[in-house]
Write an enzyme that holds these catalytic residues in place. Structure first.
Site, mmCIF file in Angstrom:
data_model
loop_
_atom_site.group_PDB
_atom_site.id
_atom_site.type_symbol
_atom_site.label_atom_id
_atom_site.label_comp_id
_atom_site.label_asym_id
_atom_site.label_seq_id
_atom_site.Cartn_x
_atom_site.Cartn_y
_atom_site.Cartn_z
ATOM 1 N N GLY A 112 0.832 -1.207 0.000
ATOM 2 C CA GLY A 112 0.000 0.000 0.000
ATOM 3 C C GLY A 112 0.858 1.244 0.000
ATOM 4 N N ASN A 113 0.225 2.389 0.176
ATOM 5 C CA ASN A 113 0.993 3.626 0.264
ATOM 6 C C ASN A 113 0.378 4.553 1.306
ATOM 7 O OD1 ASN A 113 -0.969 5.456 -1.091
ATOM 8 N ND2 ASN A 113 -0.606 4.035 -2.795
ATOM 9 N N ARG A 114 1.026 5.676 1.543
ATOM 10 C CA ARG A 114 0.655 6.524 2.675
ATOM 11 C C ARG A 114 -0.373 7.604 2.322
ATOM 12 N NH1 ARG A 114 5.969 8.792 4.881
ATOM 13 N NH2 ARG A 114 4.574 9.735 6.391
#
Ligand code: CTP
Length: 432
Positions: free
Chosen positions: A209-211
């Site tokens: 995932g990412n932030r």
């Protein structure tokens, strides 16, 4: 805030009583203004008891107070729910034959109409034209809900739920930092916005995932809907709750990049938006294989399994390519906005990287955020550069610092300016 609540003569007038109470409970002073016909559905004592104000319907009531002018002068918002087909027609024609229509004619505050009628009346060209005319003059016309109507029939034309009307009407007063004129122009558009970060599944419990918090994209979609545009938000994973859907703001949830691409493609085909904003943080890579069962440690070794990745499609670039191949002079396709998160370096500044990305993605507008450990992700304040490619090929650069809502307003302002430039260019090439 002082709200004049106009009530048209339709069966949905009973829902306006709930709306009145909701608005009062939120601390507003609500002056009910039912039409004569509305009083045949719900009587004056109900409105007077709920609001604490006397009910007048005619310009000849309390003449000494010049009521139609006073009501409008004192109001911060005129909200009409339900607005019947007849009431829409009378307001569009500029009639002033009862206290409510006269009040609308003298109002200088935002006017929001929540129509309710049978589907046939709503879809009739006469009503469509009246709605378009009212919107072009800056009045906000909320889309009716789809569902059960007065009888056994169902379809578009139902009065939205009171909480939904209250939310949309109150949002219209702030219009998300846009001037009333800008909001009016934005209200004519259909927009599609993506937000949040995609998750690329490795196995049933793990993902890459990412932030991305999703806040900026949500602010962009909400600003458009608040201004009166028909907005669709495709939301991947966000740190903040998804916005409540309203009749102006629809919501689709997706998880992975491939799901996002599929939903965006469907919506572009079905809804032909005027603007597409790709604010989602789309993963560039996904695991080459998805393990159907949880990947386990091998007790016999300290080695970790390798993860093979494959490239995800570039959704933004795909939308640009499709627009170029489908475009006709009559249907130029949507204005396309991308977002970029860049970390500047000694070799290239954030703005230079942004210009190169605007070029390589082929979109019309690029919002470039500078990112780093402490910057942008999840924060409410933001700093960005909006790069706009003008129709003559020049790239305009605008620095924006402030809240994510302010950046959203600045982005819509840039999009509106570009649409103006494009139509001026089309008009001058047609006359040449
Ligand atoms: N985007 C997209 N599809 C992808 C990756 C990104 O549509 N597979 C969109 C994002 O929604 C955003 C824009 O492209 O609007 C820029 O994303 P960014 O990650 O900065 O661009 P990349 O092409 O991934 O460039 P880089 O190699 O610098 O990461």
């Amino acid at each position: 805030m002082r709200i004049v609540l106009g009530i048209g003569g339709g069966i949905a007038a009973y829902k306006a009583a709930i709306l009145l109470r909701l608005l009062k409970e939120s601390g507003h002073d609500v002056v009910p203004l039912p039409t004569d016909t509305a009083l045949r559905f719900v009587g004056a004592p109900t409105w007077e008891a709920l609001s604490g104000h006397p009910v007048n319907t005619s310009v000849f009531d309390e003449v000494q107070a010049v009521n139609h002018v006073r009501q409008a002068e004192d109001a911060d918002l005129v909200l009409i729910a339900p607005a019947t087909a007849d009431l829409l027609a009378r307001i569009a024609a500029g009639r002033a034959d009862d206290l409510l229509s006269a009040t609308v004619l003298t109002a200088t505050c935002p006017v929001v109409l929540a129509p309710a009628m049978h589907t046939q009346m709503w879809t009739n060209p006469a009503t469509r034209d009246n709605v378009a005319l009212l919107r072009s003059r800056g009045l906000r016309v909320i889309e009716p809900a789809v569902g059960r109507l007065t009888g056994a029939d169902s379809g578009p034309g139902r009065l939205p739920e009171p909480a939904d009307i209250a939310r949309q009407a109150l949002a219209a007063v702030s219009a998300a930092g846009l001037t009333p004129k800008e909001a009016t122009r934005l209200a004519r558009l259909r927009v599609l916005v993506t937000a949040g970060g995609t998750r690329e599944a490795l196995d049933p419990v793990r993902y890459l995932g990412n932030r991305s918090s999703g806040k900026q994209g949500i602010a962009v979609a909400r600003a458009a809907a608040d201004a009166g545009a028909v907005a669709h938000l495709v939301l991947a994973h966000a740190e903040v709750p998804a916005p409540q859907p309203t009749t102006m703001l629809s919501l689709s949830r997706v998880s992975s990049a491939l799901q996002l691409r599929e939903r965006v493609g469907e919506l572009i085909r079905q809804e032909a938006p005027d603007v597409v904003v790709m604010a989602a943080a789309v993963a560039d890579f996904r695991p080459a294989a998805y393990a159907e069962t949880k990947i386990k440690k091998d007790p016999g070794t300290q080695d970790a399994p390798g993860i093979e990745l494959v490239r995800n499609p570039d959704i933004l670039r795909g939308i640009v390519t499709d627009r170029e191949s489908d475009r006709t002079p009559e249907q130029p396709g949507p204005v396309i906005v991308g977002f970029a998160a860049e970390t500047g370096s000694a070799q290239a500044s954030v703005a230079e990287l942004g210009r190169a990305k605007l070029e390589s993605k082929g979109c019309d507008v690029l919002v470039v955020n500078e990112v780093g450990a402490q910057k942008v992700f999840g924060r409410d304040e933001t700093a960005a550069t909006i790069l706009t490619r003008r129709p003559d090929g020049e790239v305009e650069e605008q620095e924006v610092a402030g809240t994510k809502d302010e950046l959203a307003a600045a982005l819509w302002r840039a999009v509106l300016r570009l649409i103006d430039d494009q139509s001026r260019r089309t008009a001058s090439s047609a006359s040449a």
